[in-house]
Motif scaffolding. Structure first.
Motif, PDB file in Angstrom:
ATOM      1  N   ARG A 126       0.825  -1.184   0.000  1.00  0.00           N
ATOM      2  CA  ARG A 126       0.000   0.000   0.000  1.00  0.00           C
ATOM      3  C   ARG A 126       0.874   1.253   0.000  1.00  0.00           C
ATOM      4  N   LYS A 127       0.369   2.235  -0.669  1.00  0.00           N
ATOM      5  CA  LYS A 127       1.071   3.505  -0.688  1.00  0.00           C
ATOM      6  C   LYS A 127       0.673   4.300   0.564  1.00  0.00           C
ATOM      7  N   LEU A 128       1.600   5.049   1.045  1.00  0.00           N
ATOM      8  CA  LEU A 128       1.287   5.913   2.185  1.00  0.00           C
ATOM      9  C   LEU A 128       0.412   7.067   1.714  1.00  0.00           C
ATOM     10  N   CYS A 129      -0.505   7.449   2.522  1.00  0.00           N
ATOM     11  CA  CYS A 129      -1.453   8.486   2.092  1.00  0.00           C
ATOM     12  C   CYS A 129      -1.098   9.856   2.707  1.00  0.00           C
ATOM     13  N   HIS A 130       0.146  10.129   2.937  1.00  0.00           N
ATOM     14  CA  HIS A 130       0.529  11.433   3.482  1.00  0.00           C
ATOM     15  C   HIS A 130       0.633  12.455   2.420  1.00  0.00           C
TER      16      HIS A 130
END
Length: 130
Positions: A126-130
């Motif tokens: 998963r990609k970080l959502c920052h």
């Protein structure tokens, strides 16, 4: 039209004799030799002709065509491994290498395993959502 000769079903004794000859060939260790001209293999060939399984008793020598094809196959694999190693050094994955070399991904993976070439892999997760 020419009349086709119908093969007669072998008797029980003939089948047992064929099995004995097959066992003798296996005991002699000639199972992987297609062009053996020893007495045991010739007896098996004669029995097979008698029963109608073969049309010719003599066992022919192979041509060098298969050896030539095997050499060409090995040379192509080595050339593919060299190309693959240079592309793997650039950081490409097996799918990308297969696309550039016009080979399948499974063939690339098999060559990489045989020649111990490390291939790059895509990061999964998963990609970080920052």
């Amino acid at each position: 039209m020419s009349k086709v000769k119908k093969r007669i079903r072998p008797t029980k004794e003939q089948a047992q004799e064929l099995n004995r000859r097959l066992d003798a060939v296996v005991e002699a260790g000639h199972t992987s030799n297609l062009y053996c001209d020893c007495d045991v293999c010739q007896a098996l060939a004669e029995q097979a002709k008698l029963m109608g399984y073969r049309t010719d008793v003599t066992i022919k020598r192979p041509s060098d065509k298969w050896d030539r094809r095997k050499r060409e196959y090995e040379r192509r694999r080595q050339n593919d491994a060299v190309k693959m190693a240079s592309l793997a050094g650039q950081g490409l994955t097996s799918a990308e290498i297969g696309g550039k070399m016009h080979r399948s991904k499974s063939y690339i993976n098999k060559l990489a395993k045989e020649f111990e070439i490390t291939l790059a892999t895509k990061k999964r997760g998963r990609k970080l959502c920052h």
